[in-house]
Scaffold this active site. Structure first.
Site, PDB file in Angstrom:
ATOM      1  N   HIS A 158     -29.588 -33.771  26.209  1.00  0.00           N
ATOM      2  CA  HIS A 158     -30.624 -33.016  25.480  1.00  0.00           C
ATOM      3  C   HIS A 158     -32.020 -33.295  26.018  1.00  0.00           C
ATOM      4  CE1 HIS A 158     -28.182 -31.380  22.085  1.00  0.00           C
ATOM      5  NE2 HIS A 158     -27.348 -32.298  22.545  1.00  0.00           N
ATOM      6  N   ASP A 366     -40.416 -32.686  27.926  1.00  0.00           N
ATOM      7  CA  ASP A 366     -39.467 -32.378  26.859  1.00  0.00           C
ATOM      8  C   ASP A 366     -38.225 -31.753  27.464  1.00  0.00           C
ATOM      9  OD1 ASP A 366     -38.656 -32.174  24.175  1.00  0.00           O
ATOM     10  OD2 ASP A 366     -40.619 -31.422  23.554  1.00  0.00           O
TER      11      ASP A 366
HETATM   12  C1  GDG Z   1     -34.191 -33.410  21.511  1.00  0.00           C
HETATM   13  C2  GDG Z   1     -34.970 -33.180  22.813  1.00  0.00           C
HETATM   14  C3  GDG Z   1     -34.435 -30.750  22.662  1.00  0.00           C
HETATM   15  C4  GDG Z   1     -39.793 -31.474  13.476  1.00  0.00           C
HETATM   16  N1  GDG Z   1     -40.629 -31.879  12.507  1.00  0.00           N
HETATM   17  C5  GDG Z   1     -40.040 -31.555  11.345  1.00  0.00           C
HETATM   18  C6  GDG Z   1     -38.831 -30.947  11.639  1.00  0.00           C
HETATM   19  N2  GDG Z   1     -38.701 -30.908  12.950  1.00  0.00           N
HETATM   20  C7  GDG Z   1     -37.565 -30.264  13.623  1.00  0.00           C
HETATM   21  C8  GDG Z   1     -38.023 -29.035  14.352  1.00  0.00           C
HETATM   22  C9  GDG Z   1     -36.954 -28.900  15.409  1.00  0.00           C
HETATM   23  C10 GDG Z   1     -36.550 -30.339  15.659  1.00  0.00           C
HETATM   24  O1  GDG Z   1     -36.994 -31.121  14.557  1.00  0.00           O
HETATM   25  C11 GDG Z   1     -37.258 -30.921  16.866  1.00  0.00           C
HETATM   26  O2  GDG Z   1     -36.678 -30.425  17.986  1.00  0.00           O
HETATM   27  P1  GDG Z   1     -37.322 -30.664  19.417  1.00  0.00           P
HETATM   28  O3  GDG Z   1     -36.580 -29.800  20.344  1.00  0.00           O
HETATM   29  O4  GDG Z   1     -38.780 -30.386  19.374  1.00  0.00           O
HETATM   30  O5  GDG Z   1     -37.259 -32.204  19.746  1.00  0.00           O
HETATM   31  P2  GDG Z   1     -36.376 -33.563  19.703  1.00  0.00           P
HETATM   32  O6  GDG Z   1     -36.207 -34.044  18.330  1.00  0.00           O
HETATM   33  O7  GDG Z   1     -37.126 -34.477  20.580  1.00  0.00           O
HETATM   34  O8  GDG Z   1     -34.926 -33.210  20.293  1.00  0.00           O
HETATM   35  C12 GDG Z   1     -35.551 -31.782  22.842  1.00  0.00           C
HETATM   36  C13 GDG Z   1     -33.603 -31.066  21.430  1.00  0.00           C
HETATM   37  O9  GDG Z   1     -33.114 -32.414  21.486  1.00  0.00           O
HETATM   38  C14 GDG Z   1     -32.381 -30.134  21.319  1.00  0.00           C
HETATM   39  O10 GDG Z   1     -31.592 -30.170  22.473  1.00  0.00           O
HETATM   40  O11 GDG Z   1     -35.017 -29.461  22.486  1.00  0.00           O
HETATM   41  O12 GDG Z   1     -36.205 -31.548  24.076  1.00  0.00           O
HETATM   42  O13 GDG Z   1     -36.020 -34.143  22.925  1.00  0.00           O
HETATM   43  O14 GDG Z   1     -35.834 -28.196  14.940  1.00  0.00           O
HETATM   44  O15 GDG Z   1     -38.089 -27.959  13.445  1.00  0.00           O
HETATM   45  N3  GDG Z   1     -37.971 -30.501  10.730  1.00  0.00           N
HETATM   46  C15 GDG Z   1     -38.330 -30.671   9.436  1.00  0.00           C
HETATM   47  N4  GDG Z   1     -39.512 -31.250   9.070  1.00  0.00           N
HETATM   48  C16 GDG Z   1     -40.386 -31.711   9.994  1.00  0.00           C
HETATM   49  O16 GDG Z   1     -41.446 -32.238   9.658  1.00  0.00           O
HETATM   50  N5  GDG Z   1     -37.488 -30.252   8.486  1.00  0.00           N
END
Ligand code: GDG
Length: 461
Positions: A158, A366
């Site tokens: 990921h 990312d």
């Molecule tokens: C890894 C990889 C890759 C965030 N703040 C809140 C919240 N979130 C949710 C977002 C989104 C998820 O968390 C974050 O996803 P990301 O993709 O930005 O990042 P990582 O957690 O670092 O995930 C990344 C991912 O895996 C999938 O393969 O895209 O690059 O690092 O869904 O909405 N959700 C809630 N409250 C928050 O304050 N409910």
């Protein structure tokens, strides 16, 4: 149809999918249809029931079996806080300066992967298909193979894979990369990651690349492909019509009136470029004074990995920076930065995104970044907001109709933000339409089907 077995560090209960998010929804869909098994850490630390004595607890969620085990404090600290999050996470995100190479942590990482393999092997049937997720579990297939498991095993990373020179900063880099060759298929988020993999195996493993996605090195072969993760667009849009999202939108509109809202939503993590983003917002206020009293940055920084030292320092830096900007530029009736160190409920997120004229998604690095995709999905197509996106997010390969920026270049991010705030409706609509079409084409259901389809193909297809 073979049974699907998913292995990840944590197991999400598919019955709580609205809280867990699109990934849990997509995986549980595949698990349900094959009567599958989801295996991982329970999230609990227990001394009595961990390590070699760890018992696997089984529970049912519809047609899926959840299998979880506890970790001891020492295993958790070395495997999760240590090797996974203080070595692999920083190095894979280009932060060699933050990598803490403690020998005991590697031992813990190997010990927990071996423990997972032993407990999982006892639950496997010969024709199961196994899908392992993320950097916590890179050596899992090698451990399963050592126990005689010959099932098809796929791995999805990921997070980004760094270029070979950075990878080489991890003393065990060759062991890690060799471990990937115990899988039948390795999936990456972007073509850049595949290119880094290809270069590494050519340079360090004297590999021969045979055909598009087939690599031979270390006396073994593996297929490696770019299979970018998407979101569940329909599920996220449906969430946007729910009561909590609508109330969130109404509250923000009432609070901000005619002011333009810029939004950022991230886990509080140094890979997300949050201090640089706040500085770029300060530059926007300095260089484009018409934003005074008119523009607000609402930054949600969801608490994350608070036991790792680098995260506590980042938190203090962000609190100081937001205070400075509000002190320098704010007024009695206008606070330019609203900084929230808390999680916002997933049901309210679409309302937050929909109210924002601009989203700043500016990670320094990312794997993909799902917030960029969620923001686009939540927009009103008749009057959409504008996405400002880091070129160093995996999402930038697909989302070329966003305003792509170098997140280190504070001036350039300030300029792009100003352009986004002033963008005419026609241009906003065209960009949004193209971005949304891309989200539909490569959504999380496509990702899940594509990975499993590729995994089921014979090795020399
Ligand atoms: C890894 C990889 C890759 C965030 N703040 C809140 C919240 N979130 C949710 C977002 C989104 C998820 O968390 C974050 O996803 P990301 O993709 O930005 O990042 P990582 O957690 O670092 O995930 C990344 C991912 O895996 C999938 O393969 O895209 O690059 O690092 O869904 O909405 N959700 C809630 N409250 C928050 O304050 N409910």
């Amino acid at each position: 149809m073979s049974r699907l077995v998913v292995v990840s560090n944590r197991v999400a209960d598919p019955r709580k999918s609205a809280a867990a998010g699109g990934l849990a929804v997509a995986l549980s869909e595949a698990l349900q249809s094959s009567g599958g098994l989801w295996f991982g850490w329970s999230g609990q630390i227990s001394e009595a029931d961990s390590g070699q004595g760890a018992t696997v607890r089984l529970s049912r969620a519809g047609d899926t079996t959840l299998a979880t085990l506890d970790l001891s404090q020492a295993d958790h600290d070395a495997y999760y806080l240590g090797y996974a999050n203080s070595v692999l996470w920083p190095v894979f995100h280009n932060r060699l300066d933050l990598a803490a190479l403690e020998r005991g942590d590697l031992d813990g990482y190997r010990r927990v992967n071996r423990l997972f393999a032993q407990r999982l092997a006892a639950l496997l049937a010969p024709d199961d298909v196994i899908w392992v997720h993320d950097y916590h579990l890179i050596p899992l297939a090698a451990e399963l193979r050592a126990l005689g498991c010959s099932q098809r095993i796929g791995f999805f990373l990921h997070i980004p894979l760094p270029p070979p020179l950075l990878m080489a900063a991890i003393p065990q880099h060759e062991w890690l990369m060799r471990s990937l060759f115990a899988y039948d298929l390795v999936g990456f988020q972007s073509e850049t990651d595949v290119a880094h993999f290809s270069r590494y195996v050519r340079q360090e493993g004297q590999a021969a690349q045979q055909g598009d996605d087939h690599f031979e090195a270390f006396g073994r072969s593996v297929r490696a492909r770019c299979i970018p993760i998407g979101i569940d667009v329909a599920e996220f849009q449906a969430l946007g019509t729910g009561r909590e999202a609508r109330e969130m939108g109404a509250t923000l509109r009432a609070q901000h009136g005619t002011r333009s809202l810029i939004v950022g939503v991230d886990r509080l993590d140094y890979s997300k470029g949050l201090p640089q983003r706040l500085r770029a917002f300060r530059r926007l206020l300095q260089d484009y004074p018409e934003n005074h009293g008119q523009t607000v940055l609402l930054q949600v920084a969801a608490p994350s990995r608070e036991q790792v030292g680098a995260y506590a320092e980042l938190r203090a830096e962000l609190e100081a920076l937001s205070g400075q900007i509000n002190g320098e530029h704010g007024d009695i009736d206008w606070m330019p930065v609203r900084y929230l160190h808390r999680t916002v409920s997933r049901r309210r997120l679409p309302g937050l995104y929909a109210s924002a004229r601009v989203a700043l998604v500016t990670p320094l690095r990312d794997g993909m970044n799902l917030v960029a995709k969620e923001y686009v999905a939540a927009q009103d197509p008749a009057d959409p907001g504008v996405l400002v996106l880091s070129r160093f997010a995996g999402a930038a390969e697909q989302m070329t109709d966003a305003l792509l920026v170098n997140p280190y270049d504070i001036d350039a991010v300030a300029q792009a933000t100003q352009r986004a705030l002033r963008m005419p409706l026609d241009e906003r609509r065209i960009r949004h339409e193209r971005l949304l079409a891309g989200l539909h084409r490569h959504d999380v259901h496509w990702w899940q089907r594509e990975f499993l389809q590729r995994l089921s193909e014979p090795a020399h297809a």
